[in-house]
Design a protein around this motif. Sequence first.
Motif, short mmCIF file in Angstrom:
data_model
loop_
_atom_site.label_atom_id
_atom_site.label_comp_id
_atom_site.label_asym_id
_atom_site.label_seq_id
_atom_site.Cartn_x
_atom_site.Cartn_y
_atom_site.Cartn_z
N SER A 58 5.18 7.92 1.74
CA SER A 58 3.86 8.54 1.70
C SER A 58 2.78 7.47 1.46
N LYS A 62 -0.15 6.34 4.10
CA LYS A 62 -1.58 6.45 3.74
C LYS A 62 -2.31 5.14 4.08
N ASN A 65 -2.44 4.75 7.92
CA ASN A 65 -3.38 5.71 8.51
C ASN A 65 -4.82 5.24 8.31
N LYS A 66 -5.08 4.74 7.11
CA LYS A 66 -6.44 4.27 6.80
C LYS A 66 -6.76 3.00 7.60
N ASN A 68 -5.30 1.95 10.40
CA ASN A 68 -5.01 2.04 11.84
C ASN A 68 -3.89 1.10 12.29
N THR A 177 -0.30 11.48 7.54
CA THR A 177 -1.44 11.37 6.63
C THR A 177 -0.99 11.27 5.17
N GLY A 178 0.32 11.29 4.93
CA GLY A 178 0.84 11.01 3.60
C GLY A 178 1.36 12.20 2.80
N GLU A 179 1.03 13.44 3.22
CA GLU A 179 1.52 14.60 2.47
C GLU A 179 3.03 14.74 2.66
N ASP A 454 -0.97 14.16 13.43
CA ASP A 454 -1.21 12.72 13.35
C ASP A 454 -2.56 12.40 14.00
N PRO A 455 -3.67 12.75 13.29
CA PRO A 455 -5.00 12.66 13.93
C PRO A 455 -5.33 11.27 14.46
N ASN A 456 -4.78 10.23 13.83
CA ASN A 456 -5.12 8.86 14.28
C ASN A 456 -4.03 8.24 15.16
#
Length: 466
Positions: A58, A62, A65-66, A68, A177-179, A454-456
């Motif tokens: 996770s 995170k 994701n931040k 990229n 996103t880490g959840e 996975d928005p990114n």
Amino acid sequence: MQYSKVTPEHISIFQSIIGKDHVFYDEENIKHYAHDETEDLKFPPEVILKPRTAEEISEILKVCNKENIPVTPRGAGTGLSGGALPVYGGVILAMERFNSIIAIDERNLQATVEPGVINQVFQEAVIAKGLFYPPDPASKGSCFLGGNLAENAGGPKAVKYGVTKDYVLNLEVVLPTGEIIWTGANVLKNATGYNLTQLIVGSEGTLGIITKIIFRLIPYPTQTLLMLVPFFSAEKACEAVSAVFRAGITPSAMEFMERDAIDWVLKFVEVNIEIKENIKAHLLIEVDGNDLDVLMKDCEKISEVMYGFECDEILFAETAAQKENLWKMRRRVAEAVRSHAVYKEEDTVVPRAELAVLLKGVKEIGTKYGFRSVCYGHAGDGNMHVNIIKENLSDEDWNTKLPLGIREIFELCVKLGGTLSGEHGIGWVQKNYMDIAFNEKQLDLMKGIKTLFDPNHILNPGKIFV
Ligand code: MLT
Ligand code: ZN
């Protein structure tokens, strides 16, 4: 897609999350994790991370994701469609430390397992308790259960017992996103909302990282009988397949090997068997259960069906060693081809009664485009592996003409009611053909699901979709 490079600052963040000993970026590791079992493809990652807990994953996700940074999850690296190839570099998330069978619940016939457990290790652990986990891909001695889930792996037993998805009840998953979520419940029936569990199975590591699996198990069948049926015509062998099921029998394996497949194995693997000159294909058929008399009767019935399709004398394996020998011949076809040729492997699947039409079509397409193919596989499931050998094809033909031939093979599959892959997945190598199986609307639905998770688009980018 534009992604960030992994910097020394990122590396020290990763080291603080999982410890220095579990972060690798030396030449040897980069080289090792650049490939899986898919053809000769190589894509070097920038760093390899070997976490041990869902919480560590996770934290890693995170950061990625931040920042990229692309993340490619990897099991044992036995995949055949390039699912574990880090095609944009970035992070390889190696799951090998998730290697514990947490519990085998004999009361409920369930098991809680981590994704880095080897398929065969798990099978043997449950057999010791009289239980059965049937999915048995050819690489069962080395592949991880997590990878099996990612690709919804099959294997010979699928014809009677189903594929990986049929044994998965619930999953712990870390989202990009880490959840950390559970996808369902540990129950055999579940009519509660959308089926997130089955959405993750077969998603090829593009939606989340599986960190725990709840499997359902079944009682272990104690007896098997195995027969090898030689045919004078490969198409007749394919036609015989569906007739067995119509006669009321579901074998526990029903495998097809055309002559070329057998010749490849016999050339490179030591198997003690004589094959007559005029034999063009074999079916390897297994029945299983607990009552030998019943199984004998099943074999008699199968033999009757087989002789109706002009087969030669049927060979029954009499000893465990003979059974093993025959299974070795079948299981090692791919390996024999892989280690001795430049090849491409397709994983075609059609309704089983269309198998003969598919085989004929593949050979005709081969003649048209000038390539030789070695066909074998899980005939009872209509799942035929087509290994295309480069041989004398020029590089130009291999790179430009062959994709047209493969496209024609897939078009034929879809025309027959089938699709592109039965058990190896789409991954990196088949994604250019997805438009044959799905229209724009269908693909948009799938891509929408991907973006929701996975928005990114950091998780296993470049896979499944163009
Ligand atoms: C098989 O059935 O032998 C495998 O799925 C094919 C392979 O390992 O390439
Ligand atoms: Zn297979």
